[in-house]
Design an enzyme around this catalytic site. Structure first.
Site, PDB file in Angstrom:
ATOM      1  CD  GLU A 100       3.576  15.655  12.382  1.00 26.57           C
ATOM      2  OE1 GLU A 100       3.235  17.187  11.228  1.00 26.57           O
ATOM      3  OE2 GLU A 100       4.105  14.927  11.439  1.00 26.57           O
ATOM      4  CG  ASP A 101       2.186  18.224   8.318  1.00 23.92           C
ATOM      5  OD1 ASP A 101       1.644  17.304   9.984  1.00 23.92           O
ATOM      6  OD2 ASP A 101       2.269  17.834   7.704  1.00 23.92           O
ATOM      7  CG  ASP A 150      -2.284   9.685   7.291  1.00 27.84           C
ATOM      8  OD1 ASP A 150      -3.970   9.896   7.236  1.00 27.84           O
ATOM      9  OD2 ASP A 150      -1.943   9.294   6.833  1.00 27.84           O
ATOM     10  CG  PHE A 204      -2.691  13.470  -0.579  1.00 26.38           C
ATOM     11  CD1 PHE A 204      -2.726  12.603   0.433  1.00 26.38           C
ATOM     12  CD2 PHE A 204      -2.448  14.290  -0.638  1.00 26.38           C
ATOM     13  CE1 PHE A 204      -1.203  13.124   0.375  1.00 26.38           C
ATOM     14  CE2 PHE A 204      -0.774  14.705  -0.349  1.00 26.38           C
ATOM     15  CZ  PHE A 204       0.021  13.846  -0.056  1.00 26.38           C
ATOM     16  NE  ARG A 214       6.981  20.820   1.679  1.00 31.54           N
ATOM     17  CZ  ARG A 214       7.181  19.445   2.574  1.00 31.54           C
ATOM     18  NH1 ARG A 214       5.842  20.038   3.886  1.00 31.54           N
ATOM     19  NH2 ARG A 214       7.594  18.912   1.897  1.00 31.54           N
TER      20      ARG A 214
END
Ligand code: IMP
Ligand code: MG
Length: 181
Positions: free
Chosen positions: A101-102, A105, A155, A168
């Protein structure tokens, strides 16, 4: 103006530091699965850059698949209800699965995916995440076995992470100055 010089972006993690973390995570995976095969599952789309760098650093037998998910609800807070947009191509039964996963959160997305994948009886199931925002966690027990960086509650975009499908392609992970509502 060139994307990487836009004033709404502030570099948080340089590409060179990301490359170092990718190599470190690859060494940890090699050590844990020496002589075995691992099956990487990338969560589209954010993890695609991390995954493509990571897989080339792992000196083991590696196979690859992808899943795509969407969160119900709008805005930056996921609702906890996750919809599967693309399922795996092949069975994971008996495999050493690493979910890539990036960012971890709230943990709602990965919690859902782990539940779905566990039902398919992999041999082992682990999480590799590039970034972790522990202060935002809702699923308290959830953590990545392999982690690039812990970051503060900001963010971020770049290296696969987007805001409204943009940014991206940045090589660095950057804080976006006007975060989405
Ligand atoms: P979770 O279900 O709240 O853990 O959400 C994980 C997903 O939310 C990630 O896969 C990202 O797509 C997205 N996300 C969370 N934080 C950020 C961020 O700072 N920038 C970009 N996407 C984010
Ligand atoms: Mg994502």
């Amino acid at each position: 103006m060139a994307l990487r010089r836009r004033k709404e972006l502030k570099v948080l993690i340089r590409h060179s530091a990301i490359q170092g973390a990718v190599r470190r995570v690859a060494r940890e995976i090699e050590r844990d699965f020496r002589g075995q095969r691992v099956h990487l599952i990338g969560v589209l789309k954010g993890a695609c850059i991390f995954l493509s760098d990571l897989i080339r650093e792992i000196d083991l037998d590696v196979s690859l698949d992808f899943m795509a998910v969407a969160s119900y609800g709008r805005g930056k807070q996921s609702s906890g209800q996750v919809r599967l947009l693309k399922d795996l191509d092949t069975s994971i039964e008996g495999l050493n699965v690493i979910l890539v996963e990036d960012i971890l959160d709230t943990g709602l997305t990965l919690n859902y995916l782990c539940r779905v994948l566990q039902q398919r009886r992999p041999r082992t199931l682990r999480i590799a995440a590039l970034l972790d925002k522990p202060s935002r966690r809702i699923i308290k027990g959830l953590k990545a076995h392999y982690l690039g960086f812990q970051i503060p509650n900001e963010f971020v975009v770049g290296y696969g992470l987007d805001y409204a499908e943009r940014y991206r392609n940045l090589k660095d992970v950057c804080v976006l100055a006007q975060p989405p509502e």
